[in-house]
Design an enzyme around this catalytic site. Structure first.
Site, PDB file in Angstrom:
ATOM      1  N   SER A 107       0.853  -1.183   0.000  1.00 36.41           N
ATOM      2  CA  SER A 107       0.000   0.000   0.000  1.00 36.41           C
ATOM      3  C   SER A 107       0.894   1.240   0.000  1.00 36.41           C
ATOM      4  O   SER A 107       1.832   1.334   0.777  1.00 36.41           O
ATOM      5  CB  SER A 107      -0.874  -0.037   1.252  1.00 36.41           C
ATOM      6  OG  SER A 107      -1.651   1.119   1.273  1.00 36.41           O
ATOM      7  N   THR A 112      -1.666   2.731  -7.843  1.00 34.87           N
ATOM      8  CA  THR A 112      -2.759   3.479  -8.469  1.00 34.87           C
ATOM      9  C   THR A 112      -2.211   4.523  -9.425  1.00 34.87           C
ATOM     10  O   THR A 112      -2.702   4.687 -10.539  1.00 34.87           O
ATOM     11  CB  THR A 112      -3.624   4.126  -7.375  1.00 34.87           C
ATOM     12  OG1 THR A 112      -4.038   3.097  -6.490  1.00 34.87           O
ATOM     13  CG2 THR A 112      -4.835   4.791  -7.961  1.00 34.87           C
ATOM     14  N   SER A 160      -5.160   6.047  -0.449  1.00 36.57           N
ATOM     15  CA  SER A 160      -5.067   4.592  -0.539  1.00 36.57           C
ATOM     16  C   SER A 160      -6.362   4.012  -1.117  1.00 36.57           C
ATOM     17  O   SER A 160      -7.461   4.384  -0.714  1.00 36.57           O
ATOM     18  CB  SER A 160      -4.826   4.027   0.853  1.00 36.57           C
ATOM     19  OG  SER A 160      -4.778   2.630   0.783  1.00 36.57           O
ATOM     20  N   GLY A 387      -2.848  -2.696  -2.047  1.00 38.21           N
ATOM     21  CA  GLY A 387      -1.541  -3.312  -1.825  1.00 38.21           C
ATOM     22  C   GLY A 387      -1.456  -4.041  -0.500  1.00 38.21           C
ATOM     23  O   GLY A 387      -2.316  -3.911   0.369  1.00 38.21           O
TER      24      GLY A 387
HETATM   25  N1  LIG Z   1       5.144   8.089 -10.066  1.00 36.28           N
HETATM   26  C1  LIG Z   1       4.870   8.872  -9.022  1.00 36.28           C
HETATM   27  N2  LIG Z   1       5.243  10.158  -9.050  1.00 36.28           N
HETATM   28  C2  LIG Z   1       4.958  10.974  -8.013  1.00 36.28           C
HETATM   29  N3  LIG Z   1       4.301  10.594  -6.938  1.00 36.28           N
HETATM   30  C3  LIG Z   1       3.917   9.306  -6.837  1.00 36.28           C
HETATM   31  C4  LIG Z   1       4.161   8.386  -7.895  1.00 36.28           C
HETATM   32  N4  LIG Z   1       3.657   7.214  -7.539  1.00 36.28           N
HETATM   33  C5  LIG Z   1       3.090   7.380  -6.304  1.00 36.28           C
HETATM   34  N5  LIG Z   1       3.261   8.644  -5.884  1.00 36.28           N
HETATM   35  C6  LIG Z   1       2.823   9.202  -4.595  1.00 36.28           C
HETATM   36  O1  LIG Z   1       2.543   8.155  -3.741  1.00 36.28           O
HETATM   37  C7  LIG Z   1       1.225   8.173  -3.264  1.00 36.28           C
HETATM   38  C8  LIG Z   1       0.656   6.798  -3.154  1.00 36.28           C
HETATM   39  O2  LIG Z   1       0.556   6.187  -4.402  1.00 36.28           O
HETATM   40  P1  LIG Z   1      -0.587   5.193  -4.770  1.00 36.28           P
HETATM   41  O3  LIG Z   1      -0.482   4.906  -6.222  1.00 36.28           O
HETATM   42  O4  LIG Z   1      -1.910   5.696  -4.328  1.00 36.28           O
HETATM   43  O5  LIG Z   1      -0.224   3.933  -3.944  1.00 36.28           O
HETATM   44  P2  LIG Z   1      -0.918   2.523  -3.920  1.00 36.28           P
HETATM   45  O6  LIG Z   1      -2.035   2.586  -4.916  1.00 36.28           O
HETATM   46  O7  LIG Z   1       0.120   1.597  -4.321  1.00 36.28           O
HETATM   47  O8  LIG Z   1      -1.401   2.361  -2.591  1.00 36.28           O
HETATM   48  C9  LIG Z   1       0.503   8.996  -4.272  1.00 36.28           C
HETATM   49  O9  LIG Z   1      -0.585   9.654  -3.684  1.00 36.28           O
HETATM   50  C10 LIG Z   1       1.548   9.959  -4.761  1.00 36.28           C
HETATM   51  O10 LIG Z   1       1.615  11.052  -3.898  1.00 36.28           O
HETATM   52 MG   LIG Z   2      -3.915   2.361  -4.675  1.00 40.39          MG
END
Ligand SMILES: Nc1ncnc2c1ncn2[C@@H]1O[C@H](COP(=O)(O)OP(=O)(O)O)[C@@H](O)[C@H]1O
Ligand SMILES: [Mg+2]
Length: 1108
Positions: A107, A112, A160, A387
């Site tokens: 996570s 995402t 999340s 995640g």
């Molecule tokens: N490629 C990226 N560039 C900039 N910030 C990112 C990137 N990937 C993730 N983040 C940051 O990380 C946070 C969490 O990512 P997210 O995709 O929501 O995580 P997951 O879905 O894996 O839980 C996002 O809100 C963003 O702020």
């Molecule tokens: Mg996510």
């Protein structure tokens, strides 16, 4: 020329872990860190992308970057998520392979975000156009809507995802997006009613309260104050970097783009508001007489407002919070709820309301974004699932989430590690096995149908008797005790008895990604997911279409006594379906790694990353990759794809496909260590070799296309040219013809002009000459004339002179002669001069008379009476005599011209004149009438055929005459025929002969002197014909008839001449009597007609009008 960059250019560390030397966990981490420190967040392991979460925005997602990665080979540029997206999209479009993008990681690792990047890249590079753009927009805009309702701030991630999402994007054969289908997996609904510390409820609640207008809030009966709502955690209501109000507008806008109607949005917001209101309903105990506690709603205001919002009758809901009806078979038992139960019921309702609303949203979005055509389509699936999570306090939700991640890891292992290695063995490729951890055993621990944790939970839930979370744990303790990945305090072998980190009401599972301690509290309830039927029925009764739709089981008509499926069971089934679906597609992996636990940029927590690298099996992945082959393909499609690269295999290879491929590779001089030939597939070690092949193929295809194009263009140009040439010839021919015609006309007109000028000039010249000549001639003539005139006048003068002289001479001579003669003859003159002069004078006069008569002779016409007058009286006798002689001579000349017939006619006429001239008044009229003889044309007229045949002689005269009746003096018309021998009287109509009298019997004819046509034919007395008496007839042609009768008599030798009596009174013998016919003259006023009247027995009086 385009500058080709490579992954190897300006590389920080190594872009592809496969190239890492030496390969160890430390060097692996070192490489990751080095790259992370240089903002290189993407690194490859072969075709797998490792993505480090930078926790800050990097300038690597610009449209320019999209263009840079578009249609480029995977290893051509530095590692990027776009390269993977491009690779997947192109192999979907060009090779017709369905794709799936599997994004895994803890996570907050960036899954995402990664999924959104993939989607936006695909949207940017696929087709364009109004419709396509609309589809793209709808697909992209579904994200903000789902994130607002399904994402929340957790301690791990401010955004999340609290639900699993798998989205199939559908494309047509050209690679244009057609639509999509979203599947959602188990929303973490417990968050609606309770959030762990430091976390928030779903974003939408905060967005609504911050972003909605005052008016909207008033309508929803809400206050812009988080603290007023029990369900909203207050300590972390505001999240830095999250603008809830702005996001609310984004969500509203996205909903509109996706296709939500305004009233639908309103309904959704009403439901969200209702959930908030629901959280505020509180209960108080009320003791009943039987000693039990019953719950009562404390403050009914929130209940009332909520009921108003959803159109529910307040009392119904109130009752549903106080009582619970259990239906068993035919019975209905109603029990009261205590306060705890009432709260439970309230929360269950809130959770259900929210989670069903979320599912409805997904369905509604799907309706909008689904492909409009039924045509076959290609699919790209993007999986973004919650995640792996390890919290302080892990519950049923974390258990489910982690199970899902286990399954994903499983699929990764299956496809990248196990399957690949097994395939090498199967294909007979030399292979040394690489050890890796297979998490199938953990999956089995959870999902096994007999003794898996989920199965046992279900069993426990369905079991009769008292069921608690503790009984469930007991069960686990007995059944899973021996499982190496299961730990609990009361484990049978009690090896953990001393492990104080393990509380009593917990169990621990050693997941692939680490150990997770689960608190069993709530497992049973959450798995049961019970909503009291009274509540669902109350919801169904709502006067709100969306609510009604969300609680179909509340319909009393459809009461289902069966227990609903448990949450765990449903989830297991849907995850199973998902995995099967993913296995049919070509997988593309993105493995997200979280650099630190602080959501901070630039911090690389070594241990955290090492842990993730370990459990994700990335080292093993690199090892397999390094030892193995990047690409494999059965021989047939391989040959089919690349056969154009070698002359021997192109266009057809006759032998087995494998040999063809070998020949092909040898021909392309691919190093032997790069390729292995398996039983049915060719294995290519390095992706570069594949790219080399692809590049060659692309070039060759281009060459082929160029060749086809060249031939086609040649053909087209030639055809066009020939056509143009033909047309040009036609045009030229026409033009030349036209030009020549024009030229000819010009020349002709010029010639004519020149000719006319020349001719004109010549003519004028000639004219001038002629004029000159004429003038000369005239001049000559004039001169001559003048000359002649002069001559003539001179001659005339001379002659005159001469004549005058001669005259003078003659005169003188005559005078002199006269004088001489007179002197001479004076003595003879008196004796005979008188007679001589007289004779001479007479002679001269007669000479002059004859010469005068000769010149004034009258015409030769015998009737011309003119005759010149005589000049002298003494010529009287001669003059009359000469006139007579001339007349006779003239008459003779005239007669000499006559023919015999004419002569006869004139003879007849002459005879007529002899008979009648001056005797009968009728005669002068007859002179000018020709004697026609046959007036009836008896021989020709068929009417008289009979009559004609009765007369054998030639008819001399035929005419109609009137036979006068002696009795009354009236005339009867009769045909009168005269031949040489006799005359015949016949009936005019019938032609019947009435009388035929031989001419010798006719002795005489009597006529009057007047103008009438009466005549009497007197017959010889005693002859046979005379018996009936004489004939008294009248005819217009009287003169002719009598002349003819007379002539016949004159010519016949045997008869006497016919006697013609002309007198105004004669006797006619009628039988015995003699009748006197008397002609008298009547005055013209008594009428113009001749009338004949019987006066008495012996007298017939004919009155003839005198001519005026
Ligand atoms: N490629 C990226 N560039 C900039 N910030 C990112 C990137 N990937 C993730 N983040 C940051 O990380 C946070 C969490 O990512 P997210 O995709 O929501 O995580 P997951 O879905 O894996 O839980 C996002 O809100 C963003 O702020
Ligand atoms: Mg996510």
């Amino acid at each position: 020329m385009e500058v080709k960059t490579s992954l190897l250019d300006n590389m920080i560390g190594v872009g592809d872990m496969v190239l890492l030397e030496p390969l160890s966990e430390d060097s692996f981490l070192g490489n990751l860190k080095k790259r992370f420190d240089h903002s290189e967040i993407y690194t490859y392991i072969g075709s797998v992308v490792i993505s480090m979460n930078p926790y800050r925005s990097l300038p690597i997602y610009t449209p320019e970057k999209v263009e840079e990665y578009r249609n480029r080979n995977f290893y051509e540029l530095s590692p990027h998520i776009y390269a993977l997206a491009d690779e997947a999209y192109r192999s979907l479009r060009d090779q017709d392979k369905d794709q799936c993008i599997l994004i895994t990681g803890e996570s907050g690792a960036g899954k995402t975000e990664a999924s959104k990047l993939v989607m936006s890249y695909v949207a940017a590079v696929c087709g364009k156009g109004h419709e396509v753009n609309k589809v793209k927009e709808q697909l992209l805009q579904s994200n903000p809507v789902l994130e607002a309702f399904g994402n929340a701030k957790t301690v791990r991630n401010d955004n999340s995802s609290r639900f699993g999402k798998y989205m199939d994007i559908e494309f047509d054969f050209k690679g244009d997006p057609l639509g999509g289908v979203i599947s959602n997996y188990l929303l973490e609904k417990s968050r609606v009613v309770k959030q762990p510390r430091g976390e928030r409820n779903f974003h939408v609640f905060y967005q609504l309260l911050s972003g909605a207008s005052d008016d909207t809030l008033r309508k929803l009966k809400l206050d812009r104050d988080f603290s007023k709502y029990n369900y909203l955690s207050l300590d972390s209501a505001a999240v830095s970097g999250l603008d809830d109000a702005a996001n609310f507008r984004t969500v509203r806008n996205a909903m509109q783009i996706v296709g939500f109607m305004e009233d639908e949005v309103q309904s959704v917001l009403e439901l969200v508001a209702a959930v908030l209101k629901l959280g505020n309903i509180e209960f108080k105990p009320e003791s009943r007489c039987n000693g039990t506690d019953e719950s009562r709603v404390k403050d009914k205001n929130d209940l009332k407002e909520m009921c108003e919002l959803l159109g529910i009758e307040q009392s119904v809901l109130e009752r549903a919070f106080s009582y619970r009806t259990v239906e068993a078979k035919m019975e209905k038992v109603s029990t009261t709820l205590n306060v705890a139960q009432a709260y439970y019921a309230r929360d269950a309702l809130a959770k259900n309301l929210y989670s069903r609303l979320f599912s409805w949203l997904v369905t509604r979005i799907n309706e909008s974004i689904q492909a409009q055509t039924k045509a076959r389509h290609k699919v790209m699936g993007v999986l973004d699932i919650y995640g792996f999570e390890i919290f302080e306090d892990n519950s049923f939700e974390q258990f489910i989430i982690n199970y899902c991640n286990e399954k994903l890891q499983q699929i990764f292992i299956e496809l990248t590690l196990r399957e690949e290695q097994e395939e090498y063995v199967r294909e007979g490729i030399e292979w040394t096995n690489i050890e890796y951890f297979n998490n199938a055993i953990i999956c089995d621990l959870i999902e096994n149908n007999q003794n898996g944790i989920l199965a046992m939970l279900d069993e426990e839930c369905l079991r009769p008797g008292t069921v608690t979370d503790e009984t469930f744990l007991d069960k686990l303790n007995t059944i899973c005790a021996d499982h190496q990945h299961f730990e609990s305090r009361l484990n049978k072998n009690s090896k953990f008895l001393n492990d104080h980190s393990l509380p009593h009401n917990c169990f621990r599972i050693q997941h692939y990604a680490g150990k997770v301690l689960y608190r069993v509290e709530g497992f049973v309830d959450k798995n049961n997911d019970l909503l009291y039927r009274d509540l669902s029925q109350a919801m169904y009764k709502a006067n709100h279409s969306l609510i009604k739709q969300l609680f179909p089981e509340g319909n009393p008509a459809k009461v289902n006594l069966k227990r609903p499926l448990t949450a765990g069971f449903q989830f297991r089934a849907s995850v199973g379906t998902l995995m099967r679906n993913l296995q049919t597609k070509n997988p593309n992996y993105i493995r997200c790694i979280k650099p630190n636990d602080k959501k901070a940029s630039h911090i690389f927590t070594d241990s955290l990353v090492r842990h993730q690298v370990r459990y994700l099996g990335l080292m093993e992945n690199v090892r397999v990759r390094r030892a193995g082959y990047a690409f494999r393909q059965p021989y047939e499609p391989c040959l089919e794809r690349y056969k154009m690269l070698c002359k021997r295999t192109w266009p057809h290879w006759k032998g087995p496909a494998r040999e063809g491929v070998e020949v092909l590779m040898a021909d392309l001089q691919i190093p032997t260590e790069e390729i292995s030939y398996g039983r049915s597939k060719i294995f290519i070690r390095n992706p570069r070799t594949l790219f080399f092949l692809e590049e060659k193929r692309k070039q060759c295809l281009q060459d082929l296309a160029t060749l086809i194009q060249k031939i086609y263009r040649g053909w087209k140009c030639r055809t066009h040219f020939l056509l143009m040439k033909k047309s040009q010839i036609v045009v030229a021919a026409w033009y030349r013809r036209y030009a020549q015609q024009k030229k000819y006309r010009n020349i002709k007109s010029a010639t004519t002009m020149v000719q006319s000028y020349t001719r004109g000039w010549q003519a004028r010249k000639l004219l001038r000459e002629l004029k000159h000549q004429k003038r000369c001639e005239e001049a000559v003539t004039t001169i001559a004339a003048f000359w002649h005139g002069t001559q003539a006048r001179r001659e005339l003068r001379r002659l005159k002179e001469e004549a005058r002289r001669k005259h003078a001479v003659a005169l003188i001579w005559a005078y002199w002669q006269g004088l001489k003669v007179r002197r001479e003859y004076r003595k003879f003159f008196r004796a005979n001069a008188g007679k001589k002069i007289y004779d001479f004078t007479i002679q001269r006069i007669i000479q002059k008379y004859f010469l005068g008569l000769k010149s004034s002779m009258p015409s030769m016409s015998p009737i011309d009476r003119k005759w010149p007058a005589r000049p002298y009286g003494f010529l009287d006798g001669v003059h009359t005599e000469l006139r007579k002689i001339f007349h006779h001579w003239r008459c003779k000349k005239y007669r000499d011209q006559f023919t015999e017939e004419k002569k006869a006619v004139y003879e007849e006429k002459l005879e007529a004149s002899e008979i009648f001239k001056d005797k009968k008044a009728l005669y002068p009229n007859s002179v000018s009438q020709p004697f026609k003889g046959d007036y009836l044309e008896i021989s020709k007229n068929p009417k008289y055929q009979k009559l004609n045949s009765a007369v054998d002689e030639k008819v001399l005269l035929a005419d109609v005459v009137n036979k006068i009746n002696r009795a009354n003096g009236k005339g009867t018309p009769r045909i009168f025929l005269l031949t040489k021998k006799n005359f015949v009287l016949a009936d005019q109509k019938t032609g019947q002969v009435k009388a035929s009298i031989p001419l010798p019997d006719v002795t005489s004819v009597s006529v009057s002197t007047q103008k009438d046509g009466f005549f009497a034919l007197k017959l010889k007395e005693g002859s046979a014909s005379a018996v009936k008496g004489d004939f008294l007839l009248s005819s217009e042609h009287l003169i002719e008839i009598i002349t003819k009768l007379h002539r016949i008599g004159a010519t016949a030798a045997d008869r006497e001449k016919l006697k013609v009596d002309i007198s105004d009174e004669f006797l006619v013998q009628f039988k015995q009597d003699k009748v006197c016919v008397k002609f008298i003259q009547s005055s013209p006023k008594n009428g113009n007609s001749i009338s004949c009247k019987r006066k008495n027995n012996r007298l017939l009086e004919v009155s003839v009008p005198t001519s005026p």
